[in-house]
Design a protein around this motif. Structure first.
Motif, PDB file in Angstrom:
ATOM      1  N   HIS A 222     -85.561  -2.885 -78.729  1.00 23.16           N
ATOM      2  CA  HIS A 222     -85.959  -1.475 -78.743  1.00 23.16           C
ATOM      3  C   HIS A 222     -84.959  -0.615 -79.525  1.00 23.16           C
ATOM      4  O   HIS A 222     -84.896   0.602 -79.317  1.00 23.16           O
ATOM      5  CB  HIS A 222     -86.073  -0.929 -77.317  1.00 23.16           C
ATOM      6  CG  HIS A 222     -87.084  -1.639 -76.467  1.00 23.16           C
ATOM      7  ND1 HIS A 222     -86.745  -2.372 -75.354  1.00 23.16           N
ATOM      8  CD2 HIS A 222     -88.429  -1.738 -76.584  1.00 23.16           C
ATOM      9  CE1 HIS A 222     -87.826  -2.887 -74.806  1.00 23.16           C
ATOM     10  NE2 HIS A 222     -88.866  -2.519 -75.530  1.00 23.16           N
TER      11      HIS A 222
ATOM     12  N   ARG B  40     -91.628  -2.544 -84.799  1.00 23.86           N
ATOM     13  CA  ARG B  40     -90.641  -3.199 -83.956  1.00 23.86           C
ATOM     14  C   ARG B  40     -90.253  -4.564 -84.534  1.00 23.86           C
ATOM     15  O   ARG B  40     -89.093  -4.924 -84.578  1.00 23.86           O
ATOM     16  CB  ARG B  40     -91.209  -3.370 -82.544  1.00 23.86           C
ATOM     17  CG  ARG B  40     -91.328  -2.046 -81.801  1.00 23.86           C
ATOM     18  CD  ARG B  40     -92.055  -2.235 -80.497  1.00 23.86           C
ATOM     19  NE  ARG B  40     -93.447  -2.595 -80.752  1.00 23.86           N
ATOM     20  CZ  ARG B  40     -94.251  -3.079 -79.830  1.00 23.86           C
ATOM     21  NH1 ARG B  40     -93.828  -3.295 -78.618  1.00 23.86           N
ATOM     22  NH2 ARG B  40     -95.515  -3.353 -80.113  1.00 23.86           N
TER      23      ARG B  40
ATOM     24  N   TRP C 161     -84.957   0.596 -82.417  1.00 24.31           N
ATOM     25  CA  TRP C 161     -85.607   1.668 -83.165  1.00 24.31           C
ATOM     26  C   TRP C 161     -85.958   2.865 -82.283  1.00 24.31           C
ATOM     27  O   TRP C 161     -86.201   3.964 -82.787  1.00 24.31           O
ATOM     28  CB  TRP C 161     -86.880   1.134 -83.826  1.00 24.31           C
ATOM     29  CG  TRP C 161     -87.741   0.351 -82.866  1.00 24.31           C
ATOM     30  CD1 TRP C 161     -87.658  -0.987 -82.595  1.00 24.31           C
ATOM     31  CD2 TRP C 161     -88.784   0.861 -82.033  1.00 24.31           C
ATOM     32  NE1 TRP C 161     -88.591  -1.338 -81.644  1.00 24.31           N
ATOM     33  CE2 TRP C 161     -89.297  -0.234 -81.287  1.00 24.31           C
ATOM     34  CE3 TRP C 161     -89.351   2.131 -81.863  1.00 24.31           C
ATOM     35  CZ2 TRP C 161     -90.328  -0.098 -80.364  1.00 24.31           C
ATOM     36  CZ3 TRP C 161     -90.390   2.275 -80.942  1.00 24.31           C
ATOM     37  CH2 TRP C 161     -90.867   1.169 -80.199  1.00 24.31           C
ATOM     38  N   ALA C 162     -85.976   2.667 -80.956  1.00 20.54           N
ATOM     39  CA  ALA C 162     -86.426   3.731 -80.048  1.00 20.54           C
ATOM     40  C   ALA C 162     -85.302   4.343 -79.234  1.00 20.54           C
ATOM     41  O   ALA C 162     -85.534   5.327 -78.526  1.00 20.54           O
ATOM     42  CB  ALA C 162     -87.485   3.179 -79.100  1.00 20.54           C
TER      43      ALA C 162
ATOM     44  N   GLU D  67     -82.543   6.125 -79.947  1.00 18.03           N
ATOM     45  CA  GLU D  67     -82.222   7.528 -80.248  1.00 18.03           C
ATOM     46  C   GLU D  67     -83.321   8.474 -79.761  1.00 18.03           C
ATOM     47  O   GLU D  67     -83.021   9.475 -79.090  1.00 18.03           O
ATOM     48  CB  GLU D  67     -81.983   7.716 -81.743  1.00 18.03           C
ATOM     49  CG  GLU D  67     -81.592   9.138 -82.118  1.00 18.03           C
ATOM     50  CD  GLU D  67     -81.281   9.288 -83.601  1.00 18.03           C
ATOM     51  OE1 GLU D  67     -81.431  10.410 -84.126  1.00 18.03           O
ATOM     52  OE2 GLU D  67     -80.891   8.289 -84.234  1.00 18.03           O
ATOM     53  N   PRO D  68     -84.608   8.208 -80.068  1.00 19.90           N
ATOM     54  CA  PRO D  68     -85.671   9.069 -79.554  1.00 19.90           C
ATOM     55  C   PRO D  68     -85.724   9.108 -78.031  1.00 19.90           C
ATOM     56  O   PRO D  68     -85.901  10.187 -77.436  1.00 19.90           O
ATOM     57  CB  PRO D  68     -86.943   8.443 -80.130  1.00 19.90           C
ATOM     58  CG  PRO D  68     -86.493   7.744 -81.356  1.00 19.90           C
ATOM     59  CD  PRO D  68     -85.145   7.220 -81.035  1.00 19.90           C
TER      60      PRO D  68
ATOM     61  N   GLU E  94     -93.187   3.790 -78.426  1.00 21.30           N
ATOM     62  CA  GLU E  94     -93.695   4.201 -79.730  1.00 21.30           C
ATOM     63  C   GLU E  94     -94.157   5.654 -79.707  1.00 21.30           C
ATOM     64  O   GLU E  94     -93.914   6.413 -80.657  1.00 21.30           O
ATOM     65  CB  GLU E  94     -94.830   3.278 -80.157  1.00 21.30           C
ATOM     66  CG  GLU E  94     -94.374   1.882 -80.540  1.00 21.30           C
ATOM     67  CD  GLU E  94     -95.520   0.896 -80.700  1.00 21.30           C
ATOM     68  OE1 GLU E  94     -95.321  -0.119 -81.387  1.00 21.30           O
ATOM     69  OE2 GLU E  94     -96.612   1.138 -80.141  1.00 21.30           O
TER      70      GLU E  94
ATOM     71  N   TYR F  90     -90.745  12.365 -81.333  1.00 22.05           N
ATOM     72  CA  TYR F  90     -89.384  12.701 -81.760  1.00 22.05           C
ATOM     73  C   TYR F  90     -89.340  12.950 -83.264  1.00 22.05           C
ATOM     74  O   TYR F  90     -88.706  13.904 -83.734  1.00 22.05           O
ATOM     75  CB  TYR F  90     -88.448  11.563 -81.376  1.00 22.05           C
ATOM     76  CG  TYR F  90     -87.043  11.681 -81.940  1.00 22.05           C
ATOM     77  CD1 TYR F  90     -86.124  12.573 -81.395  1.00 22.05           C
ATOM     78  CD2 TYR F  90     -86.632  10.876 -83.010  1.00 22.05           C
ATOM     79  CE1 TYR F  90     -84.831  12.672 -81.906  1.00 22.05           C
ATOM     80  CE2 TYR F  90     -85.346  10.962 -83.521  1.00 22.05           C
ATOM     81  CZ  TYR F  90     -84.454  11.862 -82.961  1.00 22.05           C
ATOM     82  OH  TYR F  90     -83.180  11.961 -83.475  1.00 22.05           O
ATOM     83  N   ARG F  91     -90.023  12.093 -84.022  1.00 22.54           N
ATOM     84  CA  ARG F  91     -90.076  12.291 -85.475  1.00 22.54           C
ATOM     85  C   ARG F  91     -90.769  13.603 -85.826  1.00 22.54           C
ATOM     86  O   ARG F  91     -90.357  14.303 -86.762  1.00 22.54           O
ATOM     87  CB  ARG F  91     -90.817  11.130 -86.133  1.00 22.54           C
ATOM     88  CG  ARG F  91     -90.071   9.809 -86.108  1.00 22.54           C
ATOM     89  CD  ARG F  91     -90.954   8.689 -86.634  1.00 22.54           C
ATOM     90  NE  ARG F  91     -90.278   7.399 -86.642  1.00 22.54           N
ATOM     91  CZ  ARG F  91     -90.878   6.253 -86.943  1.00 22.54           C
ATOM     92  NH1 ARG F  91     -92.181   6.246 -87.257  1.00 22.54           N
ATOM     93  NH2 ARG F  91     -90.212   5.127 -86.933  1.00 22.54           N
TER      94      ARG F  91
ATOM     95  N   THR G 213     -91.181   7.893 -79.831  1.00 18.59           N
ATOM     96  CA  THR G 213     -90.571   7.865 -81.162  1.00 18.59           C
ATOM     97  C   THR G 213     -91.348   8.737 -82.144  1.00 18.59           C
ATOM     98  O   THR G 213     -90.755   9.482 -82.944  1.00 18.59           O
ATOM     99  CB  THR G 213     -90.495   6.420 -81.681  1.00 18.59           C
ATOM    100  OG1 THR G 213     -89.687   5.642 -80.783  1.00 18.59           O
ATOM    101  CG2 THR G 213     -89.896   6.362 -83.077  1.00 18.59           C
TER     102      THR G 213
END
Length: 275
Positions: A36, A2, A38-39, A41-42, A251, A257-258, A254
């Protein structure tokens, strides 16, 4: 992770001064599009798939710690084709997730007695579902559903030895490893949940290179950490895996999701999910 993304946004001069953007760009009102980013889309994906939802006020509480039970529920809902106890025609009795526990259905249908994360007491199999996860705890639970690429012993050593917070010990005599055999790495510490515990990874070095075959824990944990890094599911920051850092709800979403995208890209997703 983050911190790095926030710093990148700052360097690029990106800002979100309009408060209307906050609500428009996020699926939950307490998910900030900057901190947030980075998160988003997930979180959006998982919300659309019915895996996560907000509380009575629509909030997701992205920075709150995630528990083992919450992890199982997300896995259960995302990977609806992967419920090992149901596929075996049974459910597993976890004594600390009884029928009146909110996560009973998910845990009893998902968690097997072979899972990393379970432990044994005189009352039976326990899971400690309300325990808050660290990053190493998440990695160990992921190993129950995520199949690593089985890197070579040398590849494992090369990867984990670069993670500054992962304890690695190298021996030339395999007999020297015996002193570590009863430290709890094989679940011999009855009544203790070791999900968030990281034991030293033990390698034996000879003229042919590094070997893990003298310690199964090293092979399993080392393979998981190496593959998570290579597949981009859980990566290092400033050379550290941040093994003991608490894992937040955002997290956890995420990472799952990955994993979903990783399975999708490898053509394996139908065996795990219909979503």
């Amino acid at each position: 992770m983050r911190k790095k993304l926030v710093m990148m946004l700052a360097l690029l001069g990106l800002s979100f001064s309009n408060s209307n953007t906050y609500a428009a760009d996020t699926v939950f009102p307490d998910v900030n599009p900057v901190t947030h980013s980075w998160a988003i889309e997930p979180l959006t994906f998982m919300n659309q798939k019915g895996v996560i939802r907000g509380d009575e006020h629509g909030r997701f509480n992205p920075d709150a710690p995630v528990t083992k039970a919450e992890f199982v529920v997300m896995v259960y809902k995302l990977f609806d084709q992967y419920r090992p106890n149901i596929s075996n025609g049974s459910t597993n009795r976890i004594v600390d997730a009884p029928q009146n526990y909110w996560g009973h259905k998910y845990i009893s249908e998902m968690v097997t007695s072979a899972w990393s994360g379970i432990y044994f007491t005189d009352k039976g199999v326990c899971f400690d579902p309300e325990r808050k996860l660290t990053r190493i705890g998440m990695a160990k639970l992921l190993s129950n559903i995520y199949t690593p690429k089985e890197p070579t012993d040398q590849e494992i050593y090369d990867a984990v030895s670069k993670m500054k917070d992962i304890p690695v010990k190298v021996f030339t005599n395999p007999d020297e490893i015996e002193s570590y055999q009863n430290d709890g790495r094989y679940g011999y510490l009855e009544g203790i949940d070791t999900t968030n515990t990281l034991y030293p990874l033990l390698f034996v070095k000879d003229s042919e290179g590094m070997h893990t075959n003298f310690d199964d824990y090293t092979f399993v944990t080392g393979s998981t950490l190496t593959s998570l890094q290579l597949d981009g599911l859980m990566t290092t920051y400033n050379g550290e895996f941040e093994a003991y850092d608490p894992l937040t709800r955002a997290e956890a979403v995420t990472i799952l999701y990955r994993l979903y995208k990783h399975l999708e890209n490898n053509g394996e997703i139908k065996a795990y999910s219909s979503k």
